[in-house]
Scaffold this active site. Structure first.
Site, PDB file in Angstrom:
ATOM      1  N   GLU A 119      48.162 -11.153  49.771  1.00 13.42           N
ATOM      2  CA  GLU A 119      46.797 -11.585  49.494  1.00 13.42           C
ATOM      3  C   GLU A 119      46.655 -13.100  49.581  1.00 13.42           C
ATOM      4  OE1 GLU A 119      45.569  -9.866  45.773  1.00 13.42           O
ATOM      5  OE2 GLU A 119      45.834  -7.809  46.486  1.00 13.42           O
ATOM      6  N   ASP A 138      55.410 -14.220  58.369  1.00  8.13           N
ATOM      7  CA  ASP A 138      56.709 -13.852  58.939  1.00  8.13           C
ATOM      8  C   ASP A 138      57.851 -14.317  58.043  1.00  8.13           C
ATOM      9  OD1 ASP A 138      55.473 -12.712  61.177  1.00  8.13           O
ATOM     10  OD2 ASP A 138      55.377 -14.647  62.193  1.00  8.13           O
TER      11      ASP A 138
END
Length: 292
Positions: free
Chosen positions: A211, A242
């Protein structure tokens, strides 16, 4: 040292920094332009290697200068490139990134990443079966994601699926993946006909929704848990997700709890956005542990 296989995309990021994003039909002057290694798979592989994992990258590049740059970057970061191959019939993938207002917008041209097929991945079956965890994303063909999910499930190899870019995923893949890590938008695509709180309860300790600056949310079997993000001054948010996925995979494969792994990954992601480039700011193990 854990053994990790990353199956996914490799590209070169073409990054423009500007004071704002142009409106339709508008031309503006940019502030800088750089070319740096990227691709969700490559980013996760490099991030995991910097965090101390033995990482095998499975992917394709073009037989061109960009492809050579990608492979050399893997080697310089300690990623094993045995299963990286150049293809002559396609260019290396590229990502066209605009940095403005402290955030990024991205257009991806997949190029050679479309040739990371199930048949190609078969060449790496031995290392996949021996891995402590496998990471995969969605900048490669859908059938490859499904194939890898089946292979990992059949061999009891933990699989982390980062469902980005967003596209619908079969219920079978969701059921058989060990962890799924969408952001809020990607979660809305995966569970478009379901309330996200219902989805959390259906997939406890599997579905982890990132989030952004709020942190990461999951359901532990009894309650929804929000692990807060770390507050830093953002320079470039490209690659933060990532970094999170790689760090979480490293931590959970080492035996840390879900909450501990998320906390470790949140810290790694926060450090990654304090420098330029998807991979440029990815921290080492010492940097993460020293700042926790």
């Amino acid at each position: 040292m854990i053994k990790m296989t990353v199956i996914g995309s490799s590209s070169i990021d073409l990054v423009v920094t500007a004071s704002k994003r142009p409106e339709k039909g508008e031309t503006i002057l940019g502030e800088s332009f750089k070319t740096v290694p990227g691709g969700k798979g490559a980013n996760q592989a490099v991030a995991a290697a910097r965090l101390g994992a033995e990482v095998y990258m499975v992917g394709c590049v073009g037989d061109d200068g960009f492809g050579e740059k990608v492979v050399n970057n893997f080697i310089s970061n300690g990623v094993v490139t045995t299963y990286m191959e150049p293809v002559t019939h396609s260019k290396t993938g590229t990502a066209h990134i605009t940095l403005a207002d402290g955030d990024n917008s991205i257009i991806v041209v997949k190029g050679a990443n479309d040739y990371v097929t199930p048949e190609f991945v078969e060449k790496a079956l031995d290392v996949i079966r021996k891995s402590d965890i496998v990471l995969i994303q969605q900048e490669i063909p859908e059938e490859t994601v499904e194939y890898v999910t089946e292979i990992c499930f059949a061999n009891d190899v933990p699989l982390l699926l980062n469902p980005a870019p967003a596209r619908p995923i079969s219920k079978t893949v969701i059921e058989k993946a060990t962890f799924i890590t969408p952001n809020e938008w990607e979660a809305s695509v995966l569970f478009e006909n379901k309330d996200i709180h219902e989805a959390f309860k259906e997939y406890p300790n599997k579905l982890l929704v990132t989030e952004g600056k709020n942190g990461v949310r999951y359901y532990d079997g009894e309650n929804e848990v929000l692990v807060p993000a770390y507050v830093v001054e953002a320079v470039d948010t490209t690659g933060a997700g990532d970094t999170f996925n790689a760090a979480f995979a490293v931590a959970v494969a080492e035996g840390k709890s879900i909450k501990e792994s998320v906390r470790f990954a949140n810290r790694a992601a926060s450090l990654s956005i304090t420098k330029f480039g998807a991979q440029g700011g990815m921290p080492t193990r010492e940097e993460v542990e020293g700042s926790l």
